[in-house]
Motif scaffolding. Structure first.
Motif, PDB file in Angstrom:
ATOM      1  N   GLY A   1      -5.789  -3.500  17.850  1.00  0.00           N
ATOM      2  CA  GLY A   1      -5.416  -3.828  16.495  1.00  0.00           C
ATOM      3  C   GLY A   1      -5.809  -4.860  15.845  1.00  0.00           C
ATOM      4  O   GLY A   1      -6.606  -5.729  16.522  1.00  0.00           O
ATOM      5  N   PHE A   2      -5.347  -5.300  14.756  1.00  0.00           N
ATOM      6  CA  PHE A   2      -5.954  -6.456  13.725  1.00  0.00           C
ATOM      7  C   PHE A   2      -5.527  -7.870  14.488  1.00  0.00           C
ATOM      8  O   PHE A   2      -4.532  -7.615  15.401  1.00  0.00           O
ATOM      9  N   MET A   3      -6.228  -8.783  14.224  1.00  0.00           N
ATOM     10  CA  MET A   3      -5.904 -10.317  14.527  1.00  0.00           C
ATOM     11  C   MET A   3      -4.088 -10.104  14.223  1.00  0.00           C
ATOM     12  O   MET A   3      -3.666  -9.989  12.848  1.00  0.00           O
TER      13      MET A   3
ATOM     14  N   LYS B   1     -14.213 -22.507  23.248  1.00  0.00           N
ATOM     15  CA  LYS B   1     -13.457 -21.704  22.388  1.00  0.00           C
ATOM     16  C   LYS B   1     -13.951 -20.674  21.786  1.00  0.00           C
ATOM     17  O   LYS B   1     -15.175 -20.871  21.326  1.00  0.00           O
ATOM     18  N   ILE B   2     -13.292 -19.539  21.299  1.00  0.00           N
ATOM     19  CA  ILE B   2     -13.952 -18.509  20.493  1.00  0.00           C
ATOM     20  C   ILE B   2     -14.532 -19.264  19.133  1.00  0.00           C
ATOM     21  O   ILE B   2     -15.637 -18.619  18.806  1.00  0.00           O
ATOM     22  N   ASN B   3     -13.826 -20.084  18.511  1.00  0.00           N
ATOM     23  CA  ASN B   3     -14.541 -20.755  17.173  1.00  0.00           C
ATOM     24  C   ASN B   3     -16.017 -21.375  17.709  1.00  0.00           C
ATOM     25  O   ASN B   3     -16.785 -21.201  16.864  1.00  0.00           O
TER      26      ASN B   3
ATOM     27  N   MET C   1     -21.003 -10.449  24.408  1.00  0.00           N
ATOM     28  CA  MET C   1     -20.411 -10.814  25.635  1.00  0.00           C
ATOM     29  C   MET C   1     -18.909  -9.890  25.536  1.00  0.00           C
ATOM     30  O   MET C   1     -18.633  -9.699  26.878  1.00  0.00           O
ATOM     31  N   GLU C   2     -18.650  -9.613  24.540  1.00  0.00           N
ATOM     32  CA  GLU C   2     -17.229  -8.692  24.437  1.00  0.00           C
ATOM     33  C   GLU C   2     -17.512  -7.343  25.090  1.00  0.00           C
ATOM     34  O   GLU C   2     -16.737  -6.761  25.960  1.00  0.00           O
ATOM     35  N   SER C   3     -18.588  -6.857  24.652  1.00  0.00           N
ATOM     36  CA  SER C   3     -19.135  -5.412  25.356  1.00  0.00           C
ATOM     37  C   SER C   3     -19.341  -5.585  26.892  1.00  0.00           C
ATOM     38  O   SER C   3     -18.802  -4.878  27.605  1.00  0.00           O
TER      39      SER C   3
ATOM     40  N   CYS D   1      -7.397  -6.356  23.650  1.00  0.00           N
ATOM     41  CA  CYS D   1      -8.874  -6.426  23.114  1.00  0.00           C
ATOM     42  C   CYS D   1      -9.061  -7.087  21.831  1.00  0.00           C
ATOM     43  O   CYS D   1      -7.988  -6.813  21.011  1.00  0.00           O
ATOM     44  N   GLY D   2      -9.860  -7.824  21.647  1.00  0.00           N
ATOM     45  CA  GLY D   2     -10.064  -8.879  20.176  1.00  0.00           C
ATOM     46  C   GLY D   2     -10.034  -7.761  19.112  1.00  0.00           C
ATOM     47  O   GLY D   2     -10.514  -6.344  19.157  1.00  0.00           O
ATOM     48  N   GLY D   3      -9.831  -8.068  18.124  1.00  0.00           N
ATOM     49  CA  GLY D   3      -9.404  -7.247  16.773  1.00  0.00           C
ATOM     50  C   GLY D   3     -10.822  -6.458  16.475  1.00  0.00           C
ATOM     51  O   GLY D   3     -10.648  -5.302  15.808  1.00  0.00           O
ATOM     52  N   GLY D   4     -11.874  -6.874  16.981  1.00  0.00           N
ATOM     53  CA  GLY D   4     -13.155  -6.190  16.392  1.00  0.00           C
ATOM     54  C   GLY D   4     -13.924  -5.392  17.648  1.00  0.00           C
ATOM     55  O   GLY D   4     -14.788  -4.863  17.218  1.00  0.00           O
ATOM     56  N   ALA D   5     -13.201  -5.325  18.559  1.00  0.00           N
ATOM     57  CA  ALA D   5     -13.748  -4.722  19.811  1.00  0.00           C
ATOM     58  C   ALA D   5     -14.056  -3.292  19.548  1.00  0.00           C
ATOM     59  O   ALA D   5     -15.052  -2.750  20.230  1.00  0.00           O
TER      60      ALA D   5
ATOM     61  N   PRO E   1     -12.466 -17.575  13.832  1.00  0.00           N
ATOM     62  CA  PRO E   1     -13.755 -18.029  13.245  1.00  0.00           C
ATOM     63  C   PRO E   1     -13.771 -16.946  11.748  1.00  0.00           C
ATOM     64  O   PRO E   1     -14.339 -17.268  10.801  1.00  0.00           O
ATOM     65  N   LEU E   2     -13.560 -15.791  11.862  1.00  0.00           N
ATOM     66  CA  LEU E   2     -13.575 -14.873  10.870  1.00  0.00           C
ATOM     67  C   LEU E   2     -12.750 -15.382   9.701  1.00  0.00           C
ATOM     68  O   LEU E   2     -13.070 -14.754   8.629  1.00  0.00           O
ATOM     69  N   LEU E   3     -11.843 -16.340   9.901  1.00  0.00           N
ATOM     70  CA  LEU E   3     -11.061 -16.755   8.901  1.00  0.00           C
ATOM     71  C   LEU E   3     -11.215 -18.134   8.266  1.00  0.00           C
ATOM     72  O   LEU E   3     -10.582 -18.738   7.700  1.00  0.00           O
TER      73      LEU E   3
HETATM   74  C1  S3P Z   1     -11.830 -10.916  15.906  1.00  0.00           C
HETATM   75  C2  S3P Z   1     -10.651 -11.142  16.501  1.00  0.00           C
HETATM   76  C3  S3P Z   1     -10.196 -12.147  17.576  1.00  0.00           C
HETATM   77  C4  S3P Z   1     -11.405 -12.544  18.232  1.00  0.00           C
HETATM   78  C5  S3P Z   1     -12.671 -12.820  17.249  1.00  0.00           C
HETATM   79  C6  S3P Z   1     -13.000 -11.847  16.454  1.00  0.00           C
HETATM   80  C7  S3P Z   1     -12.010  -9.972  15.040  1.00  0.00           C
HETATM   81  O1  S3P Z   1      -9.199 -11.494  18.488  1.00  0.00           O
HETATM   82  O2  S3P Z   1     -11.961 -11.556  19.056  1.00  0.00           O
HETATM   83  O3  S3P Z   1     -12.031 -13.986  16.441  1.00  0.00           O
HETATM   84  O4  S3P Z   1     -13.194  -9.397  14.722  1.00  0.00           O
HETATM   85  O5  S3P Z   1     -11.085  -9.432  14.410  1.00  0.00           O
HETATM   86  P1  S3P Z   1      -7.632 -11.392  18.168  1.00  0.00           P
HETATM   87  O6  S3P Z   1      -7.620  -9.828  17.579  1.00  0.00           O
HETATM   88  O7  S3P Z   1      -7.042 -11.318  19.405  1.00  0.00           O
HETATM   89  O8  S3P Z   1      -7.171 -12.504  17.177  1.00  0.00           O
END
Ligand code: S3P
Length: 167
Positions: free
Chosen positions: A8-10, A43-45, A59-61, A77-81, A118-120
């Protein structure tokens, strides 16, 4: 038991729900973002700033590939996974994908003051987030086995609903 994979989304509550769900079901809980941060010691940022998004996605993959070698886990899973088919294929092999869903306004309210997303950090964060959310909704829906509206529910309620759905 198959893995329970939260997508799901952030701001959709994947991490908070995942932690409690893991405890209730006696399954180990793993969060892809936390594992990436641990592995790189950043950190992710900082990872996005120093190494770029493409490096983060690789790295996520890699982490998803490793995690899906095991069962009996709750994975957040991170929102973009789910944007890479490769990740979705791995996750689906031994997992039930649950989409935690909420309207954009609810999600944005939860994430707008986050300092580790970081996407924000764009000039117009709300516009950027809305565009991402609009583009991704159909992807979350299409890859999920189940979806759950979380907007007016407590973490506890969501956990109980998932417990019922997977039992
Ligand atoms: C991202 C969501 C983040 C994190 C990164 C990218 C995304 O995770 O993986 O900042 O692309 O939506 P959360 O969904 O846990 O915030």
């Amino acid at each position: 038991m198959k893995n329970i994979v939260l997508i799901g989304f952030m701001g959709s509550g994947k991490t908070a729900v995942g932690k409690q769900l893991g405890e209730r079901l006696g399954l180990s809980f793993k969060d892809t973002d936390s594992l990436i941060e641990e592995r790189l010691g950043q950190k992710i940022n900082a990872i996005f700033a120093d190494k770029g998004e493409a490096f983060f996605r690789d790295m996520e993959s890699q982490i998803i590939d490793e995690l899906t070698a095991k069962d009996n886990q709750v994975l957040s899973c991170g929102g973009g996974a789910i944007l890479r088919n490769e990740n979705v294929n791995y996750l689906r092999q031994n997992g039930t994908l649950i989409y935690l869903k909420a309207p954009f306004a609810v999600l944005y309210d939860r994430i707008k003051s986050s300092s580790n997303r970081p996407l924000l950090t764009a000039n117009e964060p709300e516009k950027t987030a809305r565009m991402l959310w609009e583009a991704r909704q159909k992807v979350y829906e299409s890859v999920a086995d189940l979806s759950l509206d979380t907007s007016k529910k407590s973490i506890e309620q969501i956990v109980k609903e998932i417990e019922k759905l997977v039992s």
